[in-house]
Design an enzyme around this catalytic site. Structure first.
Site, PDB file in Angstrom:
ATOM      1  N   TYR A 146       0.938  -1.234  -0.091  1.00 40.84           N
ATOM      2  CA  TYR A 146       0.081  -0.008   0.029  1.00 40.84           C
ATOM      3  C   TYR A 146       0.933   1.203  -0.001  1.00 40.84           C
ATOM      4  CZ  TYR A 146      -4.093   2.978   1.613  1.00 40.84           C
ATOM      5  OH  TYR A 146      -4.858   3.947   1.839  1.00 40.84           O
ATOM      6  N   ARG A 199      -5.356  10.283 -11.205  1.00 39.64           N
ATOM      7  CA  ARG A 199      -4.671  11.090 -10.093  1.00 39.64           C
ATOM      8  C   ARG A 199      -4.337   9.956  -8.945  1.00 39.64           C
ATOM      9  NH1 ARG A 199      -4.976  10.619  -5.002  1.00 39.64           N
ATOM     10  NH2 ARG A 199      -6.617  11.854  -4.539  1.00 39.64           N
ATOM     11  N   LYS A 217      -5.328  -1.253  -2.378  1.00 38.24           N
ATOM     12  CA  LYS A 217      -6.412  -0.880  -1.538  1.00 38.24           C
ATOM     13  C   LYS A 217      -7.400  -2.341  -1.364  1.00 38.24           C
ATOM     14  CE  LYS A 217      -6.516   3.757  -1.599  1.00 38.24           C
ATOM     15  NZ  LYS A 217      -6.692   4.723  -0.213  1.00 38.24           N
ATOM     16  N   GLU A 288     -11.740   5.645  -6.629  1.00 42.91           N
ATOM     17  CA  GLU A 288     -10.256   5.854  -6.279  1.00 42.91           C
ATOM     18  C   GLU A 288      -9.526   6.592  -7.288  1.00 42.91           C
ATOM     19  OE1 GLU A 288      -9.714   4.686  -2.748  1.00 42.91           O
ATOM     20  OE2 GLU A 288      -7.917   6.126  -3.029  1.00 42.91           O
ATOM     21  N   ASP A 289      -8.859   7.614  -6.741  1.00 41.21           N
ATOM     22  CA  ASP A 289      -7.958   8.600  -7.109  1.00 41.21           C
ATOM     23  C   ASP A 289      -8.383   8.954  -8.656  1.00 41.21           C
ATOM     24  OD1 ASP A 289      -6.631   8.137  -5.196  1.00 41.21           O
ATOM     25  OD2 ASP A 289      -4.929   7.108  -5.732  1.00 41.21           O
ATOM     26  N   ASP A 311     -13.322   7.239  -1.989  1.00 39.54           N
ATOM     27  CA  ASP A 311     -12.602   7.325  -0.876  1.00 39.54           C
ATOM     28  C   ASP A 311     -11.803   8.514  -0.641  1.00 39.54           C
ATOM     29  OD1 ASP A 311     -11.050   5.882   1.109  1.00 39.54           O
ATOM     30  OD2 ASP A 311      -9.529   5.681  -0.334  1.00 39.54           O
ATOM     31  N   ASP A 312     -11.263   9.395  -1.687  1.00 42.17           N
ATOM     32  CA  ASP A 312     -10.525  10.613  -1.494  1.00 42.17           C
ATOM     33  C   ASP A 312     -11.355  11.698  -1.133  1.00 42.17           C
ATOM     34  OD1 ASP A 312      -7.937   9.487  -2.816  1.00 42.17           O
ATOM     35  OD2 ASP A 312      -9.354   9.026  -4.319  1.00 42.17           O
ATOM     36  N   ASN A 467       0.405  12.372  -0.422  1.00 40.23           N
ATOM     37  CA  ASN A 467       1.042  10.849  -0.483  1.00 40.23           C
ATOM     38  C   ASN A 467       1.695  11.078  -1.777  1.00 40.23           C
ATOM     39  OD1 ASN A 467       0.346   9.590   2.154  1.00 40.23           O
ATOM     40  ND2 ASN A 467      -1.702   9.505   0.884  1.00 40.23           N
TER      41      ASN A 467
HETATM   42  N1  LIG Z   1      -4.047  11.146   3.649  1.00 37.02           N
HETATM   43  C1  LIG Z   1      -5.207  10.481   2.932  1.00 37.02           C
HETATM   44  O1  LIG Z   1      -5.708   9.665   3.353  1.00 37.02           O
HETATM   45  C2  LIG Z   1      -5.201  11.209   1.748  1.00 37.02           C
HETATM   46  C3  LIG Z   1      -6.421  11.128   1.238  1.00 37.02           C
HETATM   47  C4  LIG Z   1      -6.648  11.521  -0.142  1.00 37.02           C
HETATM   48  C5  LIG Z   1      -5.832  12.217  -0.843  1.00 37.02           C
HETATM   49  N2  LIG Z   1      -4.712  12.491  -0.283  1.00 37.02           N
HETATM   50  C6  LIG Z   1      -3.435  13.263  -0.773  1.00 37.02           C
HETATM   51  O2  LIG Z   1      -3.900  14.724  -1.266  1.00 37.02           O
HETATM   52  C7  LIG Z   1      -3.237  15.040  -2.295  1.00 37.02           C
HETATM   53  C8  LIG Z   1      -4.105  15.790  -2.916  1.00 37.02           C
HETATM   54  O3  LIG Z   1      -5.331  14.982  -3.623  1.00 37.02           O
HETATM   55  P1  LIG Z   1      -6.179  15.600  -4.486  1.00 37.02           P
HETATM   56  O4  LIG Z   1      -7.194  14.320  -5.073  1.00 37.02           O
HETATM   57  O5  LIG Z   1      -6.961  16.551  -3.625  1.00 37.02           O
HETATM   58  O6  LIG Z   1      -5.317  16.097  -5.658  1.00 37.02           O
HETATM   59  P2  LIG Z   1      -5.637  17.555  -6.598  1.00 37.02           P
HETATM   60  O7  LIG Z   1      -4.963  17.376  -7.646  1.00 37.02           O
HETATM   61  O8  LIG Z   1      -7.250  17.343  -7.007  1.00 37.02           O
HETATM   62  O9  LIG Z   1      -5.797  18.948  -5.596  1.00 37.02           O
HETATM   63  C9  LIG Z   1      -4.610  19.357  -5.411  1.00 37.02           C
HETATM   64  C10 LIG Z   1      -4.861  20.764  -4.765  1.00 37.02           C
HETATM   65  O10 LIG Z   1      -3.211  21.327  -4.316  1.00 37.02           O
HETATM   66  C11 LIG Z   1      -3.567  22.684  -4.708  1.00 37.02           C
HETATM   67  N3  LIG Z   1      -1.991  23.045  -4.839  1.00 37.02           N
HETATM   68  C12 LIG Z   1      -0.835  22.414  -5.658  1.00 37.02           C
HETATM   69  N4  LIG Z   1      -0.015  23.050  -5.317  1.00 37.02           N
HETATM   70  C13 LIG Z   1       0.061  24.097  -4.333  1.00 37.02           C
HETATM   71  C14 LIG Z   1       0.662  24.706  -3.598  1.00 37.02           C
HETATM   72  N5  LIG Z   1       1.957  24.980  -3.834  1.00 37.02           N
HETATM   73  N6  LIG Z   1       0.204  25.533  -2.444  1.00 37.02           N
HETATM   74  C15 LIG Z   1      -1.179  25.093  -2.074  1.00 37.02           C
HETATM   75  N7  LIG Z   1      -1.861  24.551  -2.750  1.00 37.02           N
HETATM   76  C16 LIG Z   1      -1.556  23.888  -3.830  1.00 37.02           C
HETATM   77  C17 LIG Z   1      -4.095  22.721  -6.299  1.00 37.02           C
HETATM   78  O11 LIG Z   1      -4.116  23.992  -6.539  1.00 37.02           O
HETATM   79  C18 LIG Z   1      -5.311  21.883  -5.857  1.00 37.02           C
HETATM   80  O12 LIG Z   1      -6.238  22.428  -5.322  1.00 37.02           O
HETATM   81  C19 LIG Z   1      -2.709  13.764  -2.996  1.00 37.02           C
HETATM   82  O13 LIG Z   1      -0.981  13.830  -2.485  1.00 37.02           O
HETATM   83  C20 LIG Z   1      -3.323  12.701  -2.389  1.00 37.02           C
HETATM   84  O14 LIG Z   1      -2.275  11.653  -2.257  1.00 37.02           O
HETATM   85  C21 LIG Z   1      -4.183  11.990   0.961  1.00 37.02           C
HETATM   86  O1  LIG Z   2      -3.755   6.033  -1.140  1.00 37.29           O
HETATM   87  C1  LIG Z   2      -3.552   6.444   0.007  1.00 37.29           C
HETATM   88  O2  LIG Z   2      -2.603   6.250   0.801  1.00 37.29           O
HETATM   89  C2  LIG Z   2      -4.568   7.552   0.646  1.00 37.29           C
HETATM   90  C3  LIG Z   2      -5.343   8.093  -0.398  1.00 37.29           C
HETATM   91  O3  LIG Z   2      -6.467   7.409  -0.991  1.00 37.29           O
HETATM   92  C4  LIG Z   2      -4.660   8.981  -1.401  1.00 37.29           C
HETATM   93  O4  LIG Z   2      -5.040   9.032  -2.689  1.00 37.29           O
HETATM   94  O5  LIG Z   2      -3.493   9.640  -1.203  1.00 37.29           O
HETATM   95 MG   LIG Z   3      -6.868   7.761  -3.163  1.00 32.00          MG
END
Ligand SMILES: NC(=O)c1ccc[n+]([C@@H]2O[C@H](COP(=O)([O-])OP(=O)(O)OC[C@H]3O[C@@H](n4cnc5c(N)ncnc54)[C@H](O)[C@@H]3O)[C@@H](O)[C@H]2O)c1
Ligand SMILES: O=C(O)C[C@H](O)C(=O)O
Ligand SMILES: [Mg+2]
Length: 626
Positions: A146, A199, A217, A288-289, A311-312, A467
């Site tokens: 994962y 993504r 997942k 997902e993603d 999930d996201d 991530n």
């Molecule tokens: N920890 C978790 O469980 C979890 C869950 C879902 C997503 N994520 C992570 O969150 C991140 C974003 O996912 P998403 O689907 O929202 O992506 P996305 O591409 O839709 O959104 C990214 C956002 O970040 C902004 N951004 C980019 N550069 C920036 C900067 N310099 N300053 C401020 N904002 C900035 C963009 O404008 C956009 O609004 C990914 O890395 C994903 O792995 C983590």
């Molecule tokens: O996949 C993960 O580890 C969490 C989340 O779904 C992500 O997109 O980053």
């Molecule tokens: Mg995800």
């Protein structure tokens, strides 16, 4: 998982036999009251000899007893020493550990990939042993199968691909999906995780290679939620890619054309949904993603008619809410103080907006659930994206982010303006929480962390949730070294605790949706709810928030360690079942119909959940001619 290159070529007779095999396995399932005895009865198989050794669903390798070897015509096809399950694990682990001894310079890309390869090969030849190893060593191997290693695996998937796993629906398959779905050998599928690869984590568009995330997942669905591995299905919908490197790569495994968009795109996803729900009406589909552009639209399109969730957007929101409530408790304040928190969020994509919407609703509920409360909760958030602070002065602001665009008058009073940098915002707002979902590694720079020193909170919370590891907005070392030990730290990818000297430890929590999605899926399955309601998601988040003890929370431990993932998943699933019953959504699962479900008290719901979680044990195999 069966060898699908062969299976795709199966004649319809063989396909029918496969269906019979699965039906027999399903029939062998029995249930008394709310307990099931799956695994205790023999499993009927319709193959023998090498076929059984080459089928990862039934293969036990050297663990076949002599009576079974005779019965299945495999005596002499295996070395004579009959191994116990424990011996098999020890032998496998010795092989895996040899790799560690040789990698003297610690984890590196080739090293973690080698580990993934070894585990993946075991997955291909003996699923029971694979899940036993994964579950017994979840802390060590979750980061391999994962996040974060799964990100690297997706990036390199075209080269790593050996045996197919899961199903691929491509733009080329339009009009064919309804029949294609019958190429999958299992008559029962409980869980699908689907991605379009647009993504993947914070790594962008990885096209067809994103299937790795669906596989990862589902590994957690099996290990944490006890979903039977024969009833999971990873799916990739390949509608092309806009990743120029992949479009030029002669070895890329996906369609080498730009992504479909607009109506054409929606038609493909519609066709996929119709096909899988026609064959498996009770399946649950986890999105997902998907890039933000589609994540919200597809969720709105399907959530009232299909058993699905994103999930996201929804899983992440619940995990963040649980962490934010934990951060309030960690300051020694009651949870009801949550609506007073000032929260700066960096990132306004599917994850960031999902968290913002859920946090605002939670605050509003705590303030009496009125429109006024909902409106006033809005002013607790400052959202910064790639163009800086989002305000009403922003042109073409994304409709999903618009509710969080700050009013000009408000921010002028705070000395801020449209597009202000993250450091400026943190300096002026002095937030209680700084949360990152920006996919921008290192965004919480020294300047930003220095600014957070002036937080009005006694124990500010810092959540770099992006991530994989390289995309984390900061590391725990950076956070603790600038801000000292009196903070709450939670990252999306796993990090080790930080030694702060003098026996003090900076605790690193993992704020990852893995603590919720397996329980949401399992709870939905066992309740038989037709949809995944907001109430069920809220119940899941509240369960996670309440899971940690007061003592742990005061130590800064606001999420469980991954070693407890099976236990928290069971609790979350029970909370989801309970909520589905209360909302009158539960239609029941197998013999446990809705009336029976309604009779269960809380303890019985937990028992019902636990008794329906699959564990990796070898069943006795009995051969029967077709
Ligand atoms: N920890 C978790 O469980 C979890 C869950 C879902 C997503 N994520 C992570 O969150 C991140 C974003 O996912 P998403 O689907 O929202 O992506 P996305 O591409 O839709 O959104 C990214 C956002 O970040 C902004 N951004 C980019 N550069 C920036 C900067 N310099 N300053 C401020 N904002 C900035 C963009 O404008 C956009 O609004 C990914 O890395 C994903 O792995 C983590
Ligand atoms: O996949 C993960 O580890 C969490 C989340 O779904 C992500 O997109 O980053
Ligand atoms: Mg995800």
């Amino acid at each position: 998982m069966a060898n699908f290159s062969n299976q795709m070529r199966l004649s319809s007779t063989i396909l029918r036999r496969l269906h019979q095999r699965v039906a027999a396995a399903v029939n062998s399932y029995s249930s008394r009251n709310f307990t099931t005895t799956e695994g205790h009865r023999p499993t009927i198989v319709h193959k023998r000899s090498l076929d059984i050794l080459h089928d990862p669903w039934f293969n036990k390798g050297t663990a076949f007893s002599f009576t079974e070897r005779d019965r299945l015509h495999i005596r002499g096809l295996l070395p004579p020493n009959v191994m116990s399950f424990e011996q098999q694990i020890a032998r496998f682990m010795a092989d895996l550990k040899r790799l560690e001894v040789q990698a003297r310079d610690g984890p590196s890309d080739p090293y973690v990939l080698a580990k993934w390869r070894i585990l993946n090969r075991l997955h291909d030849r003996n699923e029971t042993l694979y899940y036993k190893v994964l579950m017994e060593n979840i802390e060590e191997y979750a980061p391999i199968v994962y996040t974060p290693t799964v990100g690297l695996v997706c990036q390199k998937y075209s080269g790593l691909f050996r045996r197919p796993r899961g199903m691929y629906f491509s733009a080329e398959d339009r009009g064919e999906m309804m029949s294609m779905v019958y190429n999958w050998p299992a008559d029962q599928v409980d869980m699908i995780v689907v991605t379009d690869g647009s993504r993947i984590l914070g790594l962008g568009d990885l096209g067809v290679q994103g299937i790795g995330i669906a596989i990862g997942k589902l590994d957690l669905y099996v290990a944490a939620a006890g979903i039977n591995p024969q009833r999971v299905l990873p799916v990739m919908i390949d509608v092309g890619t806009d990743n120029e490197n992949l479009l030029k790569d002669p070895l890329y495994l996906g369609l080498q054309e730009h992504r479909l968009d607009g109506e054409e795109y929606i038609e493909v996803i519609d066709e996929f949904m119709e096909a899988v729900f026609t064959r498996w009406p009770h399946v649950i589909v986890q999105f997902e993603d998907f890039q933000s552009k589609w994540a919200f639209k597809l969720l709105q399109r399907y959530r009232n008619n299909y058993r699905m969730f994103n999930d996201d957007v929804q899983g992440t929101a619940g995990v963040a809410i649980a962490g934010l409530l934990g951060a309030v408790r960690a300051q020694g304040r009651p949870m009801i103080d949550f609506p007073k928190m000032k929260i700066v969020v960096a990132g306004a994509g599917s994850a960031g907006i999902g968290v913002l919407n859920a946090a605002r609703k939670t605050m509003a509920r705590m303030l009496g659930n009125t429109e006024v409360a909902f409106e006033s909760a809005r002013s607790q958030f400052w959202v910064v994206d790639a163009k800086g602070l989002i305000t009403e002065a922003r042109e073409n602001v994304d409709p999903d982010a618009r509710p969080f665009a700050r009013k000009i008058k408000e921010i002028e009073r705070q000395g801020l303006s449209e597009g202000a940098t993250l450091a400026e915002v943190v300096r002026k707002v002095k937030p209680d929480v700084l949360l990152g979902l920006s996919a921008c590694g290192g965004l919480f720079s020294k300047e930003v962390l220095e600014a957070l020193k002036h937080s009005t909170s006694t124990r500010p919370a810092i959540f770099p949730m992006s991530n994989p590891t390289r995309n984390a907005e900061c590391t725990p070392e950076e956070a603790f070294s600038v801000l000292g030990e009196n903070i709450i730290f939670a990252s999306g990818s796993p990090f080790k605790d930080v030694d702060l000297g003098n026996g003090h430890v900076g605790h690193c929590n993992q704020a990852n949706n893995m603590f919720l999605f397996p329980g949401i899926g399992l709870g939905t399955l066992l309740s038989g709810s037709r949809i995944v309601s907001d109430g069920m998601l809220q119940a899941a988040a509240e369960c996670l928030a309440a899971y940690m003890t007061e003592e742990e929370v005061l130590k800064g431990i606001i999420y469980p360690s991954i070693s407890r993932i099976r236990d928290i998943t069971k609790e979350v699933a029970a909370a989801v079942v309970k909520e589905a019953i209360e909302e009158d959504l539960a239609e029941g699962y197998r013999e446990m119909d809705s009336r029976e479900l309604r009779k269960l008290d809380e303890a019985q719901i937990s028992e019902f959940v636990e008794n329906n979680m699959w564990s990796p044990d070898y069943p006795t195999l009995v051969y029967k001619k077709d």
